[in-house]
Design a protein around this motif. Sequence first.
Motif, mmCIF file in Angstrom:
data_model
loop_
_atom_site.group_PDB
_atom_site.id
_atom_site.type_symbol
_atom_site.label_atom_id
_atom_site.label_comp_id
_atom_site.label_asym_id
_atom_site.label_seq_id
_atom_site.Cartn_x
_atom_site.Cartn_y
_atom_site.Cartn_z
ATOM 1 N N UNK A 168 0.820 -1.205 0.000
ATOM 2 C CA UNK A 168 0.000 0.000 0.000
ATOM 3 C C UNK A 168 0.859 1.262 0.000
ATOM 4 N N UNK A 169 2.039 1.194 0.598
ATOM 5 C CA UNK A 169 2.967 2.312 0.517
ATOM 6 C C UNK A 169 3.374 2.550 -0.936
ATOM 7 N N UNK A 170 3.664 1.463 -1.646
ATOM 8 C CA UNK A 170 4.037 1.550 -3.059
ATOM 9 C C UNK A 170 2.888 2.128 -3.880
ATOM 10 N N UNK A 171 1.684 1.619 -3.667
ATOM 11 C CA UNK A 171 0.530 2.100 -4.419
ATOM 12 C C UNK A 171 0.258 3.571 -4.123
ATOM 13 N N UNK A 172 0.454 3.974 -2.878
ATOM 14 C CA UNK A 172 0.264 5.371 -2.527
ATOM 15 C C UNK A 172 1.256 6.286 -3.224
ATOM 16 N N UNK A 173 2.501 5.823 -3.332
ATOM 17 C CA UNK A 173 3.524 6.615 -4.023
ATOM 18 C C UNK A 173 3.190 6.761 -5.506
ATOM 19 N N UNK A 174 2.700 5.675 -6.115
ATOM 20 C CA UNK A 174 2.312 5.726 -7.527
ATOM 21 C C UNK A 174 1.157 6.704 -7.720
ATOM 22 N N UNK A 175 0.194 6.669 -6.827
ATOM 23 C CA UNK A 175 -0.938 7.604 -6.910
ATOM 24 C C UNK A 175 -0.448 9.054 -6.868
ATOM 25 N N UNK A 176 0.503 9.319 -5.982
ATOM 26 C CA UNK A 176 1.017 10.676 -5.848
ATOM 27 C C UNK A 176 1.668 11.150 -7.140
ATOM 28 N N UNK A 177 2.449 10.275 -7.768
ATOM 29 C CA UNK A 177 3.144 10.640 -9.005
ATOM 30 C C UNK A 177 2.148 10.937 -10.116
ATOM 31 N N UNK A 178 1.207 10.026 -10.335
ATOM 32 C CA UNK A 178 0.270 10.202 -11.442
ATOM 33 C C UNK A 178 -0.694 11.363 -11.195
ATOM 34 N N UNK A 179 -1.080 11.564 -9.958
ATOM 35 C CA UNK A 179 -1.916 12.723 -9.652
ATOM 36 C C UNK A 179 -1.154 14.012 -9.933
ATOM 37 N N UNK A 180 0.150 13.994 -9.641
ATOM 38 C CA UNK A 180 0.974 15.157 -9.934
ATOM 39 C C UNK A 180 1.114 15.431 -11.415
ATOM 40 N N UNK A 181 0.949 14.394 -12.247
ATOM 41 C CA UNK A 181 0.999 14.552 -13.691
ATOM 42 C C UNK A 181 -0.350 14.962 -14.281
ATOM 43 N N UNK A 182 -1.338 15.111 -13.415
ATOM 44 C CA UNK A 182 -2.639 15.570 -13.882
ATOM 45 C C UNK A 182 -3.634 14.476 -14.191
ATOM 46 N N UNK A 183 -3.333 13.234 -13.788
ATOM 47 C CA UNK A 183 -4.259 12.125 -14.021
ATOM 48 C C UNK A 183 -5.221 12.006 -12.844
ATOM 49 N N UNK B 73 5.154 8.381 -23.196
ATOM 50 C CA UNK B 73 6.555 8.043 -22.907
ATOM 51 C C UNK B 73 7.062 8.934 -21.777
ATOM 52 N N UNK B 74 6.701 10.217 -21.814
ATOM 53 C CA UNK B 74 7.115 11.133 -20.755
ATOM 54 C C UNK B 74 6.526 10.714 -19.415
ATOM 55 N N UNK B 75 5.266 10.260 -19.415
ATOM 56 C CA UNK B 75 4.641 9.809 -18.170
ATOM 57 C C UNK B 75 5.345 8.568 -17.628
ATOM 58 N N UNK B 76 5.711 7.644 -18.522
ATOM 59 C CA UNK B 76 6.452 6.445 -18.105
ATOM 60 C C UNK B 76 7.783 6.835 -17.491
ATOM 61 N N UNK B 77 8.472 7.766 -18.135
ATOM 62 C CA UNK B 77 9.786 8.186 -17.653
ATOM 63 C C UNK B 77 9.698 8.808 -16.268
ATOM 64 N N UNK B 78 8.700 9.672 -16.058
ATOM 65 C CA UNK B 78 8.533 10.303 -14.751
ATOM 66 C C UNK B 78 8.170 9.260 -13.697
ATOM 67 N N UNK B 79 7.247 8.359 -14.025
ATOM 68 C CA UNK B 79 6.817 7.344 -13.061
ATOM 69 C C UNK B 79 7.982 6.457 -12.654
ATOM 70 N N UNK B 80 8.758 5.981 -13.628
ATOM 71 C CA UNK B 80 9.890 5.098 -13.315
ATOM 72 C C UNK B 80 10.973 5.842 -12.543
ATOM 73 N N UNK B 81 11.226 7.092 -12.912
ATOM 74 C CA UNK B 81 12.246 7.860 -12.202
ATOM 75 C C UNK B 81 11.848 8.098 -10.752
ATOM 76 N N UNK B 82 10.585 8.487 -10.531
ATOM 77 C CA UNK B 82 10.134 8.767 -9.170
ATOM 78 C C UNK B 82 10.052 7.506 -8.317
ATOM 79 N N UNK B 83 9.858 6.355 -8.957
ATOM 80 C CA UNK B 83 9.815 5.094 -8.222
ATOM 81 C C UNK B 83 11.181 4.414 -8.179
#
Length: 254
Positions: A71-86, A181-191
Amino acid sequence: MSATLSQQLSWLHFKRVLPPLDQVIVQVPCYLSDIMHDWDIFEDVAVAYGFENFNAELPPTFTIGEEHPVHQCMGAVRTVLAGLGYLEMMPFTLTNKRVLFENMRREVADDVLPVLHPISEEQTLVRNTILPLLMETLQFNHHRELPQKIFTVGDVVEGTETIQKVAAASIHTDADFSEIYAAVDVLCREMSLKYTVVESKDPAFIEGRRGDIIIDGKKAGVFGEIHPDVILAFELDQPVAALELDLRAVMRGD
């Protein structure tokens, strides 16, 4: 029992039991549907007596809870994608072959888990991937204004194993490979994921505009521009760029 306590518990009928003298029988009126077991009585008595009148002490055995790493991992992913405007969606876990495979131009997976006694034709399988459910969500909201950028992070079932995946999709007139591709790059970098991209063969995406996400030598996800046949199958009329990532790659990195 004090008069005040008796008044606060007037809805209960007490009858002293003899012997012993330190017990009572509690008769609950039929209209109190929230009294289901002994603890409900104990709670009401404690409320009437006053929690502040009890001496605070630790129980003989106790544990201290903490958030599960998943759930910590899922929460971090949510934060990243929400920050990207999703915007996060919560589609159903149960779906069907048409949504999961036929509309996505994919072959039926060998490890997909069927429902033994489905209640409808729309809920016959347990999802093993999330992206088709996002496409269906876009279909339900095709009359809404664009752009729409949505994501889902949650459980899927492969065979009998429950794992976690994340998927995101963007629909608007300029949705393309570069955007996702930019969203993938940001998600992978932040994780903190070191990844490479190779040409994908996933038929749900347009040839030449699709890529597999490779982490530690294994395919962990896919992204690209959704194939026009898939877009039409979901009754959409605008380009869609999407990604999906297996979060086991993130957990292995931790």
